[in-house]
Design an enzyme around this catalytic site. Sequence first.
Site: not given
Length: 293
Positions: A16, A140
Site C-alpha cells: 500500500k 492496517d
Amino acid sequence: MERAEKSRAKCRVFAKVSLSLNISGVRGGYHLIDSVVASVDVCDEVSAVPRQDGLVNVYMRGMGSESIPPERNNAVRAGELFVNALGTCGADIEIRKNIPMGAGLGGSSADAAGVLNALARLYGVEKEELYPLADACGSDTRYMLTGGFARLTGRGERVQQLPSPRTFPMLLLVPEGTVSAGACYGEYDRSPDPLRADSARLAAALARGDFAGVCANVYNALGAPACALCEGTAEALALARSLSPAACAVTGSGSAVFALFESEELCLWAREKCRGRKGLRAQVVHTVRAGAR
C-alpha cells in the site's frame, strides 16, 4: 478439528501507498490517523497447505525476511489467531516476499492479511469472520484483507472503501535504509506538523478520476520525521522532487517515496533518470483495485 476443503490455497496480497496521512491525536497509547491509501502492484505471495494437527509453520522467502524471528512475525501471529479462534487444523505456510521491509509499504500487515485470506480459503471460512482477527494483528491488517483505494481512520482499523474509475501509475523509490514506525511516530511527537491533507477532497477526487485533484491533496505528516531518521529517505524525496512530478511524498512511516506523474511514459522517463543511483531501487508501479488477487 475440521478437514481442509482444499489441499492448497494461494493468494497474493499487495503493498500500500499512503496518498495522504494526517495525525489527529492519541488514544490509549496509539496515534489516530486519517489516511487515504492505495494498493500498488507489488505483492507478497502466500501459499498454505493443511496439517493434521494445530501447528502453524511459516516459511519466509526473499527480501531478507528469513531473519524475522517467529515471535515477531505478524504472519505467524495471524495463523495462530486463526486456528485458535476458529478451531481448525493448522497449516504449513510459505510467503514469498516482494514487498520491501521497513519501507512504509505495509508488508507486515500484508503478510498477516495474506495468511488469514489463505487459511480462510483452505478451511472455508467467510471473510466477515476474519475482521476481528485482522484487528488483533495490527491497524492496517483489516484494510489489507481487501486492499484497493480506501480511507483509514482511528488507528487505521476503520476502513472506508473508495471508488475510483481509474488507476494511477507512479514511480516508487526504495532506499536501502529502513525506518522504524515507532521511532517515526516518536519523532513526529517531538516536532508535530501543523499542516494537514484534506482526505475528504482527496477521496472525492479519486471518485471523479481527477488526477490533479488527487495530486493537490497528497501529503504525509510522517514525511519529515522519516527523512530525519533515514538519510536515504531524505535523498529519495529530494530526487523525486527534482524530477518535477505532479506530486510526491514519503509513504507511511518511510523509508519509501512515491512520485505521481501524468502518464506512464513520464513515469518510465523518471525511472531512467534514477538508473544507476547507488543504494536506491526505482520501479514503476500501478494502483490496484480492491479485491484484486
